[in-house]
Scaffold this active site. Sequence first.
Site, PDB file in Angstrom:
ATOM      1  N   ASN A   9       0.875  -1.178   0.000  1.00 30.24           N
ATOM      2  CA  ASN A   9       0.000   0.000   0.000  1.00 30.24           C
ATOM      3  C   ASN A   9       0.910   1.224   0.000  1.00 30.24           C
ATOM      4  O   ASN A   9       1.542   1.528   1.008  1.00 30.24           O
ATOM      5  CB  ASN A   9      -0.880  -0.049   1.261  1.00 30.24           C
ATOM      6  CG  ASN A   9      -1.724   1.208   1.425  1.00 30.24           C
ATOM      7  OD1 ASN A   9      -1.756   2.068   0.543  1.00 30.24           O
ATOM      8  ND2 ASN A   9      -2.405   1.314   2.561  1.00 30.24           N
ATOM      9  N   GLU A  96      -6.724   4.458   8.146  1.00 28.75           N
ATOM     10  CA  GLU A  96      -6.575   5.890   7.847  1.00 28.75           C
ATOM     11  C   GLU A  96      -7.851   6.440   7.237  1.00 28.75           C
ATOM     12  O   GLU A  96      -8.196   7.608   7.444  1.00 28.75           O
ATOM     13  CB  GLU A  96      -5.348   6.100   6.938  1.00 28.75           C
ATOM     14  CG  GLU A  96      -4.057   5.887   7.723  1.00 28.75           C
ATOM     15  CD  GLU A  96      -2.894   5.314   6.930  1.00 28.75           C
ATOM     16  OE1 GLU A  96      -2.916   5.376   5.687  1.00 28.75           O
ATOM     17  OE2 GLU A  96      -1.956   4.782   7.563  1.00 28.75           O
ATOM     18  N   GLY A 172       2.926   2.257  10.851  1.00 24.40           N
ATOM     19  CA  GLY A 172       3.876   3.357  10.680  1.00 24.40           C
ATOM     20  C   GLY A 172       4.601   3.742  11.954  1.00 24.40           C
ATOM     21  O   GLY A 172       5.237   4.791  12.014  1.00 24.40           O
ATOM     22  N   SER A 212       3.922  -2.228  10.291  1.00 24.35           N
ATOM     23  CA  SER A 212       5.375  -2.291  10.447  1.00 24.35           C
ATOM     24  C   SER A 212       5.964  -3.636  10.039  1.00 24.35           C
ATOM     25  O   SER A 212       6.884  -4.138  10.681  1.00 24.35           O
ATOM     26  CB  SER A 212       5.775  -1.910  11.880  1.00 24.35           C
ATOM     27  OG  SER A 212       5.365  -0.578  12.166  1.00 24.35           O
TER      28      SER A 212
END
Length: 250
Positions: A9, A96, A172, A212
Amino acid sequence: MRSYYIAGNWKMHKTTGEAVALAQALVTELASCKERVMIAPPFTALAAVAEVVKGTNLRLGAQNMGSELQGAHTGEVSALMLRDLGVSAVILGHSERRHSYHEDDALINRKVLLALEQGLEPILCVGETLEEREAGSLESVVGTQVREGLKNVSAAQLPAITIAYEPVWAIGTGKTATPLDADAVHAYIRVVLESLYGAEAARSMCIQYGGSVKPDNVAELMAQPNIDGALVGGAALKVESFGPIANFRA
Ligand code: 13P
């Protein structure tokens, strides 16, 4: 042999030129990759990247899509337009989108149903925040996201769907759920799926882990019995990191 689904992504990164260069490097790097691999560039680069991956083993995905097929929906991109470009998969319900753009389960479910109807393979993302995990509501949050996201999806449509478990606190941040913790949530997702579709459908569902994922932790994550692939963010932006992730069994 077990099959894995590794997806990248790219989020809001890469101009068209940068996207083409990365896609070209990945086509070379992953030419003999054993896994199912998908890359999801931003909308603006889809057409150019489609040319690069055409006829290769890399599949093209989108990061989102509109909940309607066409009409007066300023700023939205429809499933028809994605199909037209050669897109075969679409990431839906990413955290998100849920948190920054207030997408709720009902909207995400509409998109899942529309994607299926239009022949796109959805990756339905689910996952809890740190507060939800600490409050002990992980199972109710993830269970609701799975149940509501799949509402009115028939058993026949289910094989086209992938679920991605992405704990929000691991995205992230460099924090990864331990392989055992992630596997436990994947196992719970199978329990929810079994209650909806039966044991065989639950067992066959492809459930990716995201958050991650890096070259040095991918093998241990994929070794877990309930983890069938990865949805990769930051490490998907470079051939030096996405290459070894997708080639983790090479
Ligand atoms: P990171 O791999 O950067 O943590 O992102 C995960 C993700 O959100 C993929 O959709």
